[in-house]
Design an enzyme around this catalytic site. Structure first.
Site, mmCIF file in Angstrom:
data_model
loop_
_atom_site.group_PDB
_atom_site.id
_atom_site.type_symbol
_atom_site.label_atom_id
_atom_site.label_comp_id
_atom_site.label_asym_id
_atom_site.label_seq_id
_atom_site.Cartn_x
_atom_site.Cartn_y
_atom_site.Cartn_z
ATOM 1 N N CYS A 45 3.426 -6.678 -10.657
ATOM 2 C CA CYS A 45 3.443 -5.046 -11.083
ATOM 3 C C CYS A 45 3.781 -4.777 -12.606
ATOM 4 C CB CYS A 45 4.177 -4.263 -10.099
ATOM 5 S SG CYS A 45 3.459 -4.533 -8.592
ATOM 6 N N HIS A 54 5.586 2.666 -12.431
ATOM 7 C CA HIS A 54 4.721 2.001 -11.673
ATOM 8 C C HIS A 54 4.805 2.692 -10.347
ATOM 9 C CE1 HIS A 54 3.107 -1.036 -9.321
ATOM 10 N NE2 HIS A 54 4.322 -1.382 -8.700
ATOM 11 N N ASN A 66 -0.443 1.293 -4.063
ATOM 12 C CA ASN A 66 0.113 0.386 -5.314
ATOM 13 C C ASN A 66 -0.867 -0.634 -5.572
ATOM 14 O OD1 ASN A 66 1.628 -1.546 -6.935
ATOM 15 N ND2 ASN A 66 3.230 -1.789 -5.383
HETATM 16 N N1 COA Z 1 4.367 1.320 9.931
HETATM 17 C C1 COA Z 1 5.329 1.469 10.940
HETATM 18 N N2 COA Z 1 6.727 1.100 10.693
HETATM 19 C C2 COA Z 1 6.883 0.147 9.834
HETATM 20 C C3 COA Z 1 5.865 -0.314 8.742
HETATM 21 C C4 COA Z 1 4.651 0.299 8.921
HETATM 22 N N3 COA Z 1 3.605 0.118 8.016
HETATM 23 N N4 COA Z 1 6.518 -1.128 7.978
HETATM 24 C C5 COA Z 1 7.716 -1.432 8.426
HETATM 25 N N5 COA Z 1 8.032 -0.787 9.489
HETATM 26 C C6 COA Z 1 9.330 -0.440 10.099
HETATM 27 C C7 COA Z 1 10.032 -1.757 10.214
HETATM 28 O O1 COA Z 1 9.708 -2.741 11.206
HETATM 29 C C8 COA Z 1 11.574 -1.296 10.416
HETATM 30 O O2 COA Z 1 11.592 -0.942 11.717
HETATM 31 P P1 COA Z 1 13.120 -1.498 12.445
HETATM 32 O O3 COA Z 1 14.058 -0.263 11.876
HETATM 33 O O4 COA Z 1 12.953 -1.006 13.667
HETATM 34 O O5 COA Z 1 13.348 -2.803 12.244
HETATM 35 C C9 COA Z 1 11.421 0.262 9.764
HETATM 36 O O6 COA Z 1 9.936 0.441 9.611
HETATM 37 C C10 COA Z 1 12.209 0.255 8.443
HETATM 38 O O7 COA Z 1 11.555 -0.958 7.490
HETATM 39 P P2 COA Z 1 11.974 -1.208 6.097
HETATM 40 O O8 COA Z 1 11.227 -2.341 5.651
HETATM 41 O O9 COA Z 1 13.373 -1.146 6.076
HETATM 42 O O10 COA Z 1 11.135 0.130 5.510
HETATM 43 P P3 COA Z 1 11.351 0.835 4.269
HETATM 44 O O11 COA Z 1 11.810 2.278 4.447
HETATM 45 O O12 COA Z 1 12.218 0.092 3.212
HETATM 46 O O13 COA Z 1 9.891 0.883 3.817
HETATM 47 C C11 COA Z 1 8.395 -0.294 2.274
HETATM 48 C C12 COA Z 1 9.177 -0.344 3.563
HETATM 49 C C13 COA Z 1 7.731 -1.546 1.954
HETATM 50 C C14 COA Z 1 7.595 0.887 2.235
HETATM 51 C C15 COA Z 1 9.455 -0.123 1.280
HETATM 52 O O14 COA Z 1 10.627 -0.926 1.275
HETATM 53 C C16 COA Z 1 8.928 -0.251 -0.328
HETATM 54 O O15 COA Z 1 8.389 0.499 -0.954
HETATM 55 N N6 COA Z 1 9.518 -1.304 -1.263
HETATM 56 C C17 COA Z 1 9.338 -1.326 -2.503
HETATM 57 C C18 COA Z 1 7.849 -2.076 -2.660
HETATM 58 C C19 COA Z 1 7.475 -2.078 -3.944
HETATM 59 O O16 COA Z 1 7.907 -1.500 -4.764
HETATM 60 N N7 COA Z 1 6.673 -3.157 -4.116
HETATM 61 C C20 COA Z 1 6.141 -3.398 -5.372
HETATM 62 C C21 COA Z 1 6.987 -3.460 -6.343
HETATM 63 S S1 COA Z 1 6.338 -4.567 -7.379
#
Ligand code: COA
Length: 316
Positions: free
Chosen positions: A95, A237, A267
């Protein structure tokens, strides 16, 4: 175009979760067999048209999804654009790829190796993602964006400030495709089938992204001598709306000055910043003379930022 409800129809997620946790509403996926080089060439053609030129001295392509593991995809992109014979190569920084490619192009120009370079970020990220992995499948989208970087005077609109870059290989496992490279070239009988897909430890990535994008944007600002309030537009980004808000808040830049494009495209990794720039130019958010900061974080881990004054362009 793929909406959140389309994804919710095939995996355990919902429009509400995706919108509130990421800010994303729609994204695009390539159709089967459409290579990254095609996306890249379309974006490159538009950038050449916008720059009013049919020729450049080199093509630099930032991508995580080359057409093939070997050779690089950029020579094929150059061929599609009628630029056969020009140097063309890929840059891989996930990214942060566009900022790394921009740095490479700026270096070619500074060294006298080129006068004009076509810099493209293009990704067919959907080809890497496990369609059943709800944590990644809802976040990423496919797309391409491009700019033409040319030689000029240091103070003129469009001139890049210092590009601040960094990396930390100890974080490689946070964003990775384990198999398919020299470490794990062929599926091992005991290998986890998931190894051939992209995997991301989202919550950890989130924290590093906020910290590194903020730090590098601060360093880029320090090089220009601008204060946070001097910044007209922050083009981060486009990973997650909450990441962008956190970075703006930590930098003391009002969130209203953020360019937001992820709601439409998700993204798009190395394509994210040039696509956001094109979008903001089209909507009139970026006007000639606007002071702009770019910042990114990606797999590797890699990160970077730079500042520039937006130039007068013909079209997007
Ligand atoms: N739909 C519904 N629930 C989901 C889900 C989805 N698509 N993806 C994850 N969950 C659930 C998880 O299983 C977890 O459930 P639990 O609490 O029962 O265990 C809960 O949602 C929280 O998961 P978590 O991974 O902690 O969510 P988050 O708030 O961190 O969001 C991302 C996940 C991926 C959206 C977030 O972490 C993110 O944007 N990270 C950075 C990504 C990024 O920047 N990537 C590129 C950089 S190069």
């Amino acid at each position: 175009m793929v909406g959140n409800d389309d994804l919710a129809a095939r995996m355990d997620t919902s429009d509400e979760w995706i919108r509130t946790r990421t800010g994303i509403r729609t994204r695009h996926f390539v159709s089967a067999g459409m290579p990254t080089s095609l996306l890249a060439a379309e974006a490159g053609a538009r950038a050449l048209q916008s720059a009013g030129t049919a020729d450049v001295d080199a093509v630099v392509l930032a991508t995580t999804t080359p057409d093939r593991p070997c050779p690089a995809t950029a020579p094929e992109v150059a061929r599609r654009l009628g630029l056969t014979g020009r140097p063309a190569f890929d840059v891989s920084a996930v990214c942060t790829g566009f900022l790394y490619a921009l740095t490479t192009a700026a270096g070619m120009i500074a060294s006298g190796a080129a006068e004009q370079v076509l810099v493209i970020g293009a990704e067919a990220f959907s080809t890497l993602i496990d369609p059943q992995d709800r944590s990644s499948a809802v976040v990423f989208g496919d797309g391409a964006g491009a700019v033409v970087l040319r030689a000029g005077e240091p103070g003129e609109p469009g001139a890049l400030g210092r590009i601040v870059l960094g990396s930390d290989g100890s974080l490689a496992d946070l964003i990775t495709v384990r198999a398919g490279g020299s470490e794990q070239p062929r599926p091992h009988p005991d290998a986890d089938p998931a190894d051939r897909y992209f995997s991301m430890r989202g919550r950890e990535v989130f924290g590093h992204a906020v910290t590194r994008m903020t730090e590098s944007a601060r360093a880029a600002l320090a090089h220009t001598g601008w204060q946070p309030d001097d910044v007209d537009r922050l083009v981060g980004h486009q990973a997650n709306l909450r990441i962008l808000h956190a970075v703006a808040e930590q930098l003391d830049i009002p969130v209203e000055r953020l360019v937001i494009h992820l709601d439409r495209v998700g993204n798009t990794a190395a394509a994210s910043i040039p696509l956001a720039l094109a979008h903001a130019h089209e909507t009139g958010e970026l006007t000639p003379g606007a002071r702009v900061v770019l910042a990114a974080f990606g797999g590797g881990a890699t990160w970077g930022a730079t500042a520039l004054t937006w130039p007068a362009l013909k079209s997007a």
